[in-house]
Scaffold this active site. Structure first.
Site, PDB file in Angstrom:
ATOM      1  N   HIS A   2       0.830  -1.216   0.000  1.00 29.43           N
ATOM      2  CA  HIS A   2       0.000   0.000   0.000  1.00 29.43           C
ATOM      3  C   HIS A   2       0.860   1.261   0.000  1.00 29.43           C
ATOM      4  O   HIS A   2       0.941   1.974   0.992  1.00 29.43           O
ATOM      5  CB  HIS A   2      -0.930  -0.012   1.223  1.00 29.43           C
TER       6      HIS A   2
ATOM      7  N   GLU B 247      -5.934  -7.740   3.795  1.00 34.19           N
ATOM      8  CA  GLU B 247      -5.390  -8.885   4.538  1.00 34.19           C
ATOM      9  C   GLU B 247      -6.497  -9.640   5.280  1.00 34.19           C
ATOM     10  O   GLU B 247      -6.510 -10.875   5.329  1.00 34.19           O
ATOM     11  CB  GLU B 247      -4.328  -8.398   5.546  1.00 34.19           C
TER      12      GLU B 247
ATOM     13  N   THR C 173      -1.890  -8.467  10.768  1.00 32.84           N
ATOM     14  CA  THR C 173      -0.489  -8.306  11.180  1.00 32.84           C
ATOM     15  C   THR C 173      -0.090  -6.857  11.466  1.00 32.84           C
ATOM     16  O   THR C 173       0.960  -6.602  12.049  1.00 32.84           O
ATOM     17  CB  THR C 173       0.457  -8.821  10.066  1.00 32.84           C
TER      18      THR C 173
ATOM     19  N   SER D 224      -2.517   2.548   3.897  1.00 39.10           N
ATOM     20  CA  SER D 224      -1.564   1.663   4.573  1.00 39.10           C
ATOM     21  C   SER D 224      -1.895   1.580   6.061  1.00 39.10           C
ATOM     22  O   SER D 224      -1.686   2.533   6.812  1.00 39.10           O
ATOM     23  CB  SER D 224      -0.148   2.204   4.372  1.00 39.10           C
TER      24      SER D 224
HETATM   25  O1  0K2 Z   1      -0.231  -1.908   6.559  1.00 37.92           O
HETATM   26  P1  0K2 Z   1      -0.979  -2.553   5.488  1.00 37.92           P
HETATM   27  O2  0K2 Z   1      -1.417  -3.953   5.841  1.00 37.92           O
HETATM   28  O3  0K2 Z   1      -2.169  -1.746   5.011  1.00 37.92           O
HETATM   29  O4  0K2 Z   1      -0.064  -2.776   4.221  1.00 37.92           O
HETATM   30  P2  0K2 Z   1       1.203  -2.052   3.623  1.00 37.92           P
HETATM   31  O5  0K2 Z   1       1.213  -0.615   3.860  1.00 37.92           O
HETATM   32  O6  0K2 Z   1       1.254  -2.502   2.203  1.00 37.92           O
HETATM   33  O7  0K2 Z   1       2.437  -2.651   4.412  1.00 37.92           O
HETATM   34  C1  0K2 Z   1       2.900  -3.924   4.186  1.00 37.92           C
HETATM   35  C2  0K2 Z   1       2.174  -4.919   4.982  1.00 37.92           C
HETATM   36  C3  0K2 Z   1       1.662  -6.019   4.126  1.00 37.92           C
HETATM   37  C4  0K2 Z   1       1.128  -7.155   4.928  1.00 37.92           C
HETATM   38  O8  0K2 Z   1       1.215  -7.266   6.112  1.00 37.92           O
HETATM   39 FE1  SF4 Z   2       3.269  -7.223   6.670  1.00 42.51          FE
HETATM   40 FE2  SF4 Z   2       4.869  -7.601   8.747  1.00 42.51          FE
HETATM   41 FE3  SF4 Z   2       5.103  -9.112   6.588  1.00 42.51          FE
HETATM   42 FE4  SF4 Z   2       5.832  -6.587   6.554  1.00 42.51          FE
HETATM   43  S1  SF4 Z   2       6.778  -8.255   7.775  1.00 42.51           S
HETATM   44  S2  SF4 Z   2       4.655  -7.609   4.984  1.00 42.51           S
HETATM   45  S3  SF4 Z   2       4.292  -5.638   7.839  1.00 42.51           S
HETATM   46  S4  SF4 Z   2       3.368  -9.055   7.964  1.00 42.51           S
END
Ligand code: 0K2
Ligand code: SF4
EC number: 1.17.7.4
Length: 345
Positions: free
Chosen positions: A51, A136, A174, A232
């Site tokens: 994101h 997610e 997560t 995000s």
């Molecule tokens: O924090 P978000 O889950 O919205 O996703 P991103 O900003 O894409 O950060 C990477 C986390 C992806 C999965 O945990």
């Molecule tokens: Fe998402 Fe954590 Fe994996 Fe990064 S390490 S992609 S924040 S679950």
């Protein structure tokens, strides 16, 4: 004698460590780049790989095409699944659409999927703490839709009902706020004293560490600038954590150009951090913007060391163009014709 002007307050920046890319994001972004190198454009990606606006724009320029639905990808192509993970039905959609797939789901998201499958197999009611509509959560819920219900924060606890209060487990997204999640869990435990916890933390190490660093600097910084995109989850949580830790103000910006100069009025200490999906170049631009305005002195606020890395998706070792072509050939010509023939249109 002339009048004395007050000496300007010392201006400084507190820079969070760790910040920015986590291991799952690094792996996912490299996976798109490698796929483009190996197979050539276009490579379709279902949902934003991570994101972040800048990451998505940069990959688009290199030939990635982002789609929201698997059905948008023409048969015979390669589709990659984003770091946030997908429900099993999405794998089925890809097979139906004669697509070769690369799964860039973070291994730490996959871990939660596996927990969901296991507890559903043992017929537990699963309370998934997470934000409604987040990619997610949609993916994890899809592993066991009949056993999982979403709990979107402490306010949702009152409406939770389970079949058997002695057989309930909570799992989570997560990228949540650690503190808010604990509040939700406490409220759930009050309601269901036999509630069991996930075997290991579902909120990942990167989310936890970035929040820890922001907590430390929020106590000293009047303003905390978080670099990250509006969609995000983990980046947005950093803004909340900064304010709860004592920062007078905290804002989320995609780019340094979004910083409003008035935010700096009367501010001597500015905290800077970035979400797990944010490339460091964007933080460097924010630091340069601040340095030009007298905040050139940068101190690191270090909450943890991170050394974790993940190996690339194994599908990148295969000839996916050939596989995709074979999937179409097996149905006799283009998939679109095949499906029309099959449905008798
Ligand atoms: O924090 P978000 O889950 O919205 O996703 P991103 O900003 O894409 O950060 C990477 C986390 C992806 C999965 O945990
Ligand atoms: Fe998402 Fe954590 Fe994996 Fe990064 S390490 S992609 S924040 S679950």
């Amino acid at each position: 004698m002339g009048h004395m002007t007050a000496s300007p307050a010392r201006r400084r920046v507190l820079l969070a460590a760790p910040r920015g890319y986590c291991a799952g994001v690094d792996r996912a972004v490299i996976a798109v780049e490698k796929a483009l190198e190996q197979y050539g454009a276009p490579v379709y990606v279902r949902h934003e790989i991570v994101h972040n606006k800048y990451v998505v724009q940069t990959l688009e320029k290199k030939g990635a095409i982002f789609v929201e639905r698997t059905e948008e990808v023409p048969p015979g192509n390669i589709v990659m699944f984003s770091a946030h993970g997908v429900a099993p039905v999405v794998h089925e959609e890809a097979a139906r659409g004669q697509l070769a797939t690369i799964d860039a789901t973070c291994p730490l998201v996959t871990k939660v999927h596996k927990e969901a499958v296991r507890f559903a197999g043992e017929d537990y009611d699963i309370l998934l703490i997470g934000h409604e509509g987040h990619e997610e959560v949609i993916g994890t819920s899809g592993e066991a839709p009949d056993h999982i219900q979403l709990v979107d924060g402490p306010g949702d606890v009152a409406k939770v009902e389970v079949r058997d209060p002695s057989k309930v487990v909570w799992l989570s997204q997560t990228t949540l706020s650690v503190d808010e999640t604990m509040e939700t869990v406490d409220a759930l435990k009050e309601k269901f004293p036999q509630l069991i916890s996930p075997p290991s933390d579902d909120i990942c190490y990167a989310t936890q560490n970035r929040q820890l660093a922001v907590k430390q600097m929020g106590a000293e910084a009047e303003l905390v600038i978080v670099v990250g995109s509006r969609n995000s989850s983990n980046s947005k949580r950093l803004v909340e954590v900064a304010k709860l830790a004592g920062a007078r103000a905290s804002y989320l910006v995609d780019f340094a150009s979004e910083i409003d100069e008035t935010w700096l009025e009367g501010v001597s200490t500015v905290g800077v951090t970035s979400g797990a999906s944010v490339p460091e170049v964007l933080v460097e631009e924010v630091l340069a913007f601040l340095a030009e305005r007298g905040y050139g002195d940068v101190e690191l606020v270090k909450a943890a060391d991170e050394h974790i890395t993940f190996s690339l998706p194994k599908e990148l070792r295969r000839d996916l163009r050939e596989e995709a072509a074979a999937l179409v050939a097996a149905r006799g010509g283009s998939g679109a014709e095949g499906s029309r023939a099959a449905s008798g249109e």
